[in-house]
Structures are given as C-alpha cells and as structure tokens.
Design a protein around this motif. Structure first.
Motif, PDB file in Angstrom:
ATOM      1  N   ARG A  62       1.292  -1.352   0.152  1.00 48.85           N
ATOM      2  CA  ARG A  62      -0.008  -0.056   0.045  1.00 48.85           C
ATOM      3  C   ARG A  62       0.915   1.210   0.305  1.00 48.85           C
ATOM      4  N   ILE A  63       2.150   0.895   0.138  1.00 51.73           N
ATOM      5  CA  ILE A  63       2.927   1.961   0.903  1.00 51.73           C
ATOM      6  C   ILE A  63       2.962   2.679  -1.173  1.00 51.73           C
ATOM      7  N   GLU A  64       3.336   1.673  -1.651  1.00 50.15           N
ATOM      8  CA  GLU A  64       4.014   1.383  -3.497  1.00 50.15           C
ATOM      9  C   GLU A  64       3.135   2.125  -4.249  1.00 50.15           C
ATOM     10  N   ALA A  65       1.857   0.888  -3.845  1.00 53.61           N
ATOM     11  CA  ALA A  65       0.337   1.151  -4.899  1.00 53.61           C
ATOM     12  C   ALA A  65       0.134   2.475  -5.459  1.00 53.61           C
ATOM     13  N   PRO A  66       0.434   3.896  -4.718  1.00 55.14           N
ATOM     14  CA  PRO A  66       0.166   5.305  -4.989  1.00 55.14           C
ATOM     15  C   PRO A  66       1.578   5.758  -6.612  1.00 55.14           C
ATOM     16  N   ARG A  67       2.367   4.505  -6.394  1.00 59.49           N
ATOM     17  CA  ARG A  67       4.208   5.198  -7.197  1.00 59.49           C
ATOM     18  C   ARG A  67       2.918   6.099  -7.803  1.00 59.49           C
ATOM     19  N   ALA A  68       2.609   5.579  -9.392  1.00 61.61           N
ATOM     20  CA  ALA A  68       1.774   6.657 -10.404  1.00 61.61           C
ATOM     21  C   ALA A  68       1.414   8.159  -9.918  1.00 61.61           C
ATOM     22  N   LEU A  69       0.172   7.989  -9.041  1.00 66.80           N
ATOM     23  CA  LEU A  69      -0.010   9.367  -8.502  1.00 66.80           C
ATOM     24  C   LEU A  69       1.260  10.159  -7.710  1.00 66.80           C
ATOM     25  N   PHE A  70       2.393   9.222  -6.549  1.00 61.43           N
ATOM     26  CA  PHE A  70       3.497   9.997  -6.154  1.00 61.43           C
ATOM     27  C   PHE A  70       4.023  10.557  -7.109  1.00 61.43           C
ATOM     28  N   ASP A  71       4.438  10.090  -8.063  1.00 57.28           N
ATOM     29  CA  ASP A  71       5.497  10.819  -8.891  1.00 57.28           C
ATOM     30  C   ASP A  71       4.545  11.937  -9.724  1.00 57.28           C
ATOM     31  N   LEU A  72       3.507  12.644  -9.617  1.00 60.88           N
ATOM     32  CA  LEU A  72       2.706  13.616 -10.469  1.00 60.88           C
ATOM     33  C   LEU A  72       3.518  14.772  -8.571  1.00 60.88           C
ATOM     34  N   VAL A  73       3.286  14.126  -7.577  1.00 64.58           N
ATOM     35  CA  VAL A  73       3.465  15.517  -6.731  1.00 64.58           C
ATOM     36  C   VAL A  73       5.034  15.903  -6.336  1.00 64.58           C
ATOM     37  N   ASN A  74       5.346  15.020  -6.600  1.00 66.74           N
ATOM     38  CA  ASN A  74       7.049  14.841  -5.828  1.00 66.74           C
ATOM     39  C   ASN A  74       7.046  13.402  -5.099  1.00 66.74           C
ATOM     40  N   VAL A  75       6.844  12.548  -4.172  1.00 70.46           N
ATOM     41  CA  VAL A  75       6.012  12.350  -3.649  1.00 70.46           C
ATOM     42  C   VAL A  75       6.776  10.517  -3.823  1.00 70.46           C
ATOM     43  N   ALA A  76       7.744  10.085  -3.369  1.00 73.09           N
ATOM     44  CA  ALA A  76       7.990   8.441  -3.668  1.00 73.09           C
ATOM     45  C   ALA A  76       7.811   8.156  -2.319  1.00 73.09           C
ATOM     46  N   GLY A  77       7.664   6.354  -2.781  1.00 74.63           N
ATOM     47  CA  GLY A  77       6.914   5.369  -1.290  1.00 74.63           C
ATOM     48  C   GLY A  77       7.647   4.524  -2.301  1.00 74.63           C
ATOM     49  N   VAL A  78       8.737   3.851  -1.130  1.00 81.73           N
ATOM     50  CA  VAL A  78       9.024   2.535  -0.984  1.00 81.73           C
ATOM     51  C   VAL A  78       8.843   1.429   0.069  1.00 81.73           C
ATOM     52  N   GLY A  79       8.113   0.545   0.021  1.00 87.77           N
ATOM     53  CA  GLY A  79       8.169   0.027   0.382  1.00 87.77           C
ATOM     54  C   GLY A  79       8.928  -2.191   0.492  1.00 87.77           C
ATOM     55  N   THR A  80       9.458  -1.563  -0.651  1.00 86.86           N
ATOM     56  CA  THR A  80      10.440  -3.336  -0.407  1.00 86.86           C
ATOM     57  C   THR A  80      11.335  -3.014  -1.440  1.00 86.86           C
ATOM     58  N   ILE A  81      12.291  -4.005  -1.411  1.00 84.43           N
ATOM     59  CA  ILE A  81      13.836  -4.270  -2.166  1.00 84.43           C
ATOM     60  C   ILE A  81      13.395  -4.381  -3.251  1.00 84.43           C
ATOM     61  N   ALA A  82      13.770  -3.388  -4.269  1.00 85.27           N
ATOM     62  CA  ALA A  82      13.872  -3.428  -6.036  1.00 85.27           C
ATOM     63  C   ALA A  82      14.807  -3.411  -6.508  1.00 85.27           C
ATOM     64  N   ARG A  83      14.634  -4.759  -7.366  1.00 88.69           N
ATOM     65  CA  ARG A  83      15.894  -6.450  -8.201  1.00 88.69           C
ATOM     66  C   ARG A  83      14.910  -5.140  -8.929  1.00 88.69           C
ATOM     67  N   LYS A  84      16.077  -5.875 -10.062  1.00 88.36           N
ATOM     68  CA  LYS A  84      15.788  -5.776 -11.697  1.00 88.36           C
ATOM     69  C   LYS A  84      17.197  -6.547 -12.328  1.00 88.36           C
ATOM     70  N   ASN A  85      16.473  -7.867 -12.786  1.00 95.98           N
ATOM     71  CA  ASN A  85      17.945  -9.152 -13.804  1.00 95.98           C
ATOM     72  C   ASN A  85      18.815  -8.968 -11.799  1.00 95.98           C
ATOM     73  N   GLY A  86      18.352  -9.470 -10.910  1.00 95.43           N
ATOM     74  CA  GLY A  86      19.155 -10.033  -9.214  1.00 95.43           C
ATOM     75  C   GLY A  86      19.872  -8.658  -8.960  1.00 95.43           C
TER      76      GLY A  86
END
Length: 418
Positions: free
Chosen positions: A103-127
């Motif tokens: 739920r902290i990350e779900a509004p990320r698309a809207l948060f980006d519009l108002v300069n809010v960052a929500g980070v809930g888990t450690i994000a990885r790409k290709n490990g």
C-alpha cells in the motif's frame, strides 16, 4: 530518477526527518486520531517555518498491516497539507515493520506527479539493486540537486540476500550488512562522492528501546545491527523503529522518535522531529520538540499509591468536567498493594468514571521482600498434598498474602461441589 555529477559549490539542504507515526493506533481501545491530527498539523507548521527541502518518514507510518480507511485518509490529508505548505519539497515515505509495503508503493504513479516517493520493498532488476527506485535526488531552494537519498525500507526476510558458506557473526546481521553494502555501492556508482543520505527501519545496536512499545523485528531471532553498517562517508542516516529520539554511534545516525507517547514508557520522552542541514561534507542536526496533543500522566510519578488515595489523586488534577472526550488525559495508575487485590479493577474503573480521564493502564506494585536462605523442602508427590495446601500456596504466590477465612470458605464450598 534524475542524478548529477556536476561539480559545483554546495548549498544548504534542509531535511525534516520523522518516523513512527503509527496512524490508526489505539490505547486501551481509545483511538488516537484526534492526537495525530493535532501533532501532524504541528509537524507541517515546523516544516513550513524551516522551509525544508525534503520530508523523510522513516517507516511505521501505520500501526497495522491492514490500516483503517480513517488512518489512510489521515496520511493523504497530511501529504496534501505538506504539499500546499512546501510546493517544491520532496516527500519520501518508507515502509516499516508495521506497514503494508504494497500500500505504500501502490500509489506510485500518482505520487510521481506530486514529487512523493513511496518505497515498501527492496527493488531488484535482473538480480541487481534497482537504483532508480531507491535513489531519490534532493533539490535545494534553487532547484539544483544538492544530495541524494537512498530510500531503504524495513528489510523483510525476502529482501535479504542469501549468503553462501560459513563466517563469524550472526547470519542475519551479515545479510543486512551485505544488503546495505549493495545498496550503497549501487548509489555511489551513480552519484560518485556527492552527499548521500540513507534511511533504515531497524534496531541499531546501542539504541534504547521503549519497553512494551517496539517489536524485536529482525528475522532469525536476531535483534540489532551495529552502527558501522553505515559507512562514515554517508552524510546522514534517518532511522525509524525506536520511539526515543536519539543518536547512535555518531550524531549523524539518528532516530527521530515517535510523535507522542504511544505507551507508558514514552511519557518522559521529548517527542519531536529532526531538522538536518547538509552543506557539502558538513551535517548538523537539531531536535525540534512537538507539542504534546494530549496529557499523558503517570500517577503517582514514581512507585505506587494506596488504593484508598486514588479518588483524591484524581480530584487533585482539577480537570474541567466539560473536557471533550478526545482531550481527556490518559492516566497510567500504579497501586501499591501487599494483600489481596480481588475486585481492584472494578473499584478503580468506578472511580475513574467520576472524572474526565481515560484510564490507560492499571499496574499493581508489590513490595520487595528480602530473600532469606532456607533449606529446600523435601520433594512431595502430588498425591501426598492436600488440595487446601495447594490453594494456600497458589494464592500466596499470586497475591503475596495469605488467603482470608472468606477465601478458604469459598474454596471448601467449591471443592464440595466437585
């Protein structure tokens, strides 16, 4: 996310570090929403007065993994007020162990519009660490990037790297150290030696806990990581989880603490926020107190009082009988008792109802008895003991007093019914 390595004269960057809001929390069934609204308005006022460039909320925004609609609305109301007061400030929300990370990350698309960052888990790409999720540029008053924030939420078991082979020390602590090593290395590869702020929601060794308020949260039965997990070239470490405002290891590794007392243990804390100023390699930290939204009192301040003195102690508070329900003070009462306490709860509840208070806890304090050495009694089989003897021993152990004749009569009556 945008970053830069352009060499320029650093300017002041001012941050407001806060954590452990616990929106939706209750105390003995009483909601704390009115208190939260008051204290969050005060937080917004401090942020506006100091004209901060960023607000960091380092975890435990909510009190439970399934926050109520009211708790979620309060978060969004506060974000709206912060944005209105500080149109250009960056706002960063980190998930703590109490928070629903999704739920902290779900509004990320809207948060980006108002300069809010929500980070809930450690994000990885290709490990590999997805640095675009975790690295947040922080801009000064003129819009130029002055530093970067490495946004790290509470490290859940699935976030921790699995280490091969054997090594000294706790495997969980080694995993947390490895995780932060990966994150910081990924950030440095992107920004070089530019000022870096790091967040964390975990227990750092040396931090003072609030008894009964904070869970021991690292997986694997482990409890705390050493402060050297955060290298000395990090400008500031914004921590959450412990509710007492405090620095750990060095002044730039800090818990901002909770907003107001969430338990009896926290009554004496100077709750507030941390205002952090960064100018190149120089970091200064100031603790700014928050006004306490509701009185929280320990009666008596130390030790316990006789049950016969409770009503007069409540009366001495001289509270206005017309005090609104959500402004009545919370009372943590301690009774000193030597004998039986049968019926104490009902008696104290009846007294409390006469006054504009909320009884938050009732503790019974027993006098300390000197230990005397005595030979250990010979072991007896249960079949060799009389039921009334066992009752006497159990009663004395529980109430620190011998049962009265009335208690024995009731026991015998119950035994006859068997």
């Amino acid at each position: 996310m945008e970053t830069t390595r352009t060499r320029r004269t650093p300017k002041l960057l001012t941050l407001l570090h806060t954590a452990d809001w616990h929106l939706g929390a209750q105390l003995q069934g009483w909601p704390r929403e009115a208190e939260h609204r008051k204290v969050l308005r005060a937080l917004v006022a401090i942020a506006a007065e100091r004209r901060v460039d960023a607000v960091i909320v380092a975890g435990d925004i909510f009190d439970s993994l399934n926050p109520s609609a009211e708790a979620q609305k309060l978060l969004y109301d506060t974000l709206k007020e912060l944005r209105a007061a500080l149109p250009a400030a960056t706002i960063v929300l980190l998930a703590g162990n109490h928070d629903p990370a999704g739920r902290i990350e779900a509004p990320r698309a809207l948060f980006d519009l108002v300069n809010v960052a929500g980070v809930g888990t450690i994000a990885r790409k290709n490990g590999e660490i997805d640095v675009d999720v975790h690295l947040v540029p922080l801009r000064g008053a003129d819009g130029a990037i002055e530093a970067h924030l490495l946004a790290v939420p509470y490290p859940r078991a699935a976030d921790l790297p699995v280490l091969e082979g054997e090594s000294e020390g706790s495997p969980v602590v080694r995993s947390v150290r490895t995780l932060y090593g990966e994150l910081i290395a990924a950030a440095r590869a992107r920004i070089g030696a530019a000022p870096l702020i790091v967040t964390g929601h975990l227990h750092v060794a040396g931090g003072l806990e609030s008894e009964g308020a904070e869970r021991r949260i690292l997986v694997g039965g482990e409890h705390a990581v050493p402060p050297d997990v955060f290298p000395p070239d990090v400008a500031y470490v914004a921590l959450g989880h412990l509710h007492r405002p405090q620095a750990i290891g060095r002044e730039s590794i800090r818990y901002s603490g909770s907003l107001f007392p969430l338990s009896k243990t926290e009554i004496d804390y100077r709750h507030g926020v941390s205002i952090v100023t960064i100018a190149g390699a120089a970091t200064t930290v100031e603790h700014v107190p928050l006004p306490r939204p509701t009185l929280c009192l320990r009666i008596p301040p130390r030790g316990g009082m006789a049950r016969n003195d409770v009503e007069s102690a409540f009366a001495a508070l001289a509270l206005d009988p017309a005090t609104p329900a959500d402004e009545k003070p919370f009372i943590h009462l301690t009774i000193a008792a030597e004998g039986p306490i049968v019926g104490l709860d009902a008696e104290i509840d009846a007294i409390a109802e006469k006054f504009p208070i909320r009884l938050a806890s009732l503790t019974v304090e027993r006098p300390q008895r000197a230990e005397t050495e005595a030979p250990a009694p010979a072991a007896l089989r249960l079949s060799e003991r009389q039921p009334v003897e066992l009752f006497r021993e159990a009663f004395a152990l529980t109430h620190k007093a011998e049962p009265t004749a009335e208690h024995l009569t009731l026991f015998h009556s119950a035994a006859m019914e068997e």
